[in-house]
Design a protein around this motif. Structure first.
Motif, PDB file in Angstrom:
ATOM      1  N   ASP A  56     -89.694  52.091  28.767  1.00 30.41           N
ATOM      2  CA  ASP A  56     -89.384  52.282  27.350  1.00 30.41           C
ATOM      3  C   ASP A  56     -89.848  53.677  26.972  1.00 30.41           C
ATOM      4  O   ASP A  56     -91.036  53.907  26.742  1.00 30.41           O
ATOM      5  N   ARG A  57     -88.920  54.581  26.936  1.00 33.24           N
ATOM      6  CA  ARG A  57     -89.236  55.980  26.662  1.00 33.24           C
ATOM      7  C   ARG A  57     -89.831  56.158  25.266  1.00 33.24           C
ATOM      8  O   ARG A  57     -90.693  57.008  25.057  1.00 33.24           O
ATOM      9  N   SER A  58     -89.409  55.356  24.303  1.00 35.79           N
ATOM     10  CA  SER A  58     -89.882  55.513  22.917  1.00 35.79           C
ATOM     11  C   SER A  58     -91.358  55.176  22.759  1.00 35.79           C
ATOM     12  O   SER A  58     -92.011  55.635  21.825  1.00 35.79           O
ATOM     13  N   THR A  59     -91.902  54.370  23.673  1.00 38.89           N
ATOM     14  CA  THR A  59     -93.327  54.010  23.607  1.00 38.89           C
ATOM     15  C   THR A  59     -94.108  54.536  24.806  1.00 38.89           C
ATOM     16  O   THR A  59     -95.279  54.192  24.975  1.00 38.89           O
ATOM     17  N   SER A  60     -93.455  55.334  25.642  1.00 38.55           N
ATOM     18  CA  SER A  60     -94.082  55.877  26.861  1.00 38.55           C
ATOM     19  C   SER A  60     -94.668  54.763  27.712  1.00 38.55           C
ATOM     20  O   SER A  60     -95.789  54.846  28.192  1.00 38.55           O
ATOM     21  N   SER A  61     -93.897  53.708  27.917  1.00 42.58           N
ATOM     22  CA  SER A  61     -94.427  52.596  28.716  1.00 42.58           C
ATOM     23  C   SER A  61     -93.504  52.276  29.883  1.00 42.58           C
ATOM     24  O   SER A  61     -92.296  52.433  29.807  1.00 42.58           O
ATOM     25  N   ILE A  62     -94.148  51.839  30.954  1.00 41.45           N
ATOM     26  CA  ILE A  62     -93.469  51.446  32.181  1.00 41.45           C
ATOM     27  C   ILE A  62     -93.960  50.042  32.491  1.00 41.45           C
ATOM     28  O   ILE A  62     -95.152  49.759  32.394  1.00 41.45           O
ATOM     29  N   GLY A  63     -93.061  49.171  32.874  1.00 43.64           N
ATOM     30  CA  GLY A  63     -93.457  47.806  33.184  1.00 43.64           C
ATOM     31  C   GLY A  63     -93.225  47.471  34.637  1.00 43.64           C
ATOM     32  O   GLY A  63     -92.429  48.110  35.327  1.00 43.64           O
ATOM     33  N   ILE A  64     -93.938  46.492  35.106  1.00 45.31           N
ATOM     34  CA  ILE A  64     -93.727  45.950  36.448  1.00 45.31           C
ATOM     35  C   ILE A  64     -93.759  44.438  36.340  1.00 45.31           C
ATOM     36  O   ILE A  64     -94.198  43.876  35.336  1.00 45.31           O
TER      37      ILE A  64
END
Length: 121
Positions: free
Chosen positions: A44-52
């Motif tokens: 999610d680029r808008s929140t600078s988050s990467i999930g796994i």
């Protein structure tokens, strides 16, 4: 409040298109462990988050990440997934661990995994 860290389009392509990455987290002894994980394009680029996604059955790993949430994720190969960029991308940050399955999030990851599986590699 979480700082939003912008990244360029070619890095977004890597985050969205790599199927296998390496997640590093600290050990109680102060070392680090790197393990393969599957982000399936969860970014999610808008929140600078990467999930796994990972199994809740691996509770030792999750307990350690909850204890010390400093993590790094290495996007190191384009052998899997569909990202075309050749850069090695290292993302560092603070993990947020959910120990309860989120059905909406799981459905989204299942959709992304199906899309990745249907793309030519």
């Amino acid at each position: 409040m979480v700082d939003v860290v912008p990244w360029p389009d070619h890095v977004q392509e890597v985050f969205a298109g790599d199927l296998v990455t390496a997640l590093a987290y600290t050990t109680p002894a102060g070392g680090a462990v790197a393990i393969p994980v599957t982000p399936v394009g969860s970014v999610d680029r808008s929140t600078s988050s990467i999930g796994i996604t990972t199994s809740l059955a691996f509770s030792r790993k999750l307990r350690q990440i909850v204890r010390d949430p400093r993590v790094a994720m290495a996007y190191h190969t384009r052998q899997h997934g569909f990202a075309r960029a050749s850069e090695y991308v290292l993302a560092q940050g603070t993990a947020r661990v959910s120990l309860q399955p989120d059905l909406d999030r799981l459905a989204g990851m299942a959709d992304r995994a199906a899309q990745m599986a249907s793309r030519p590699h």
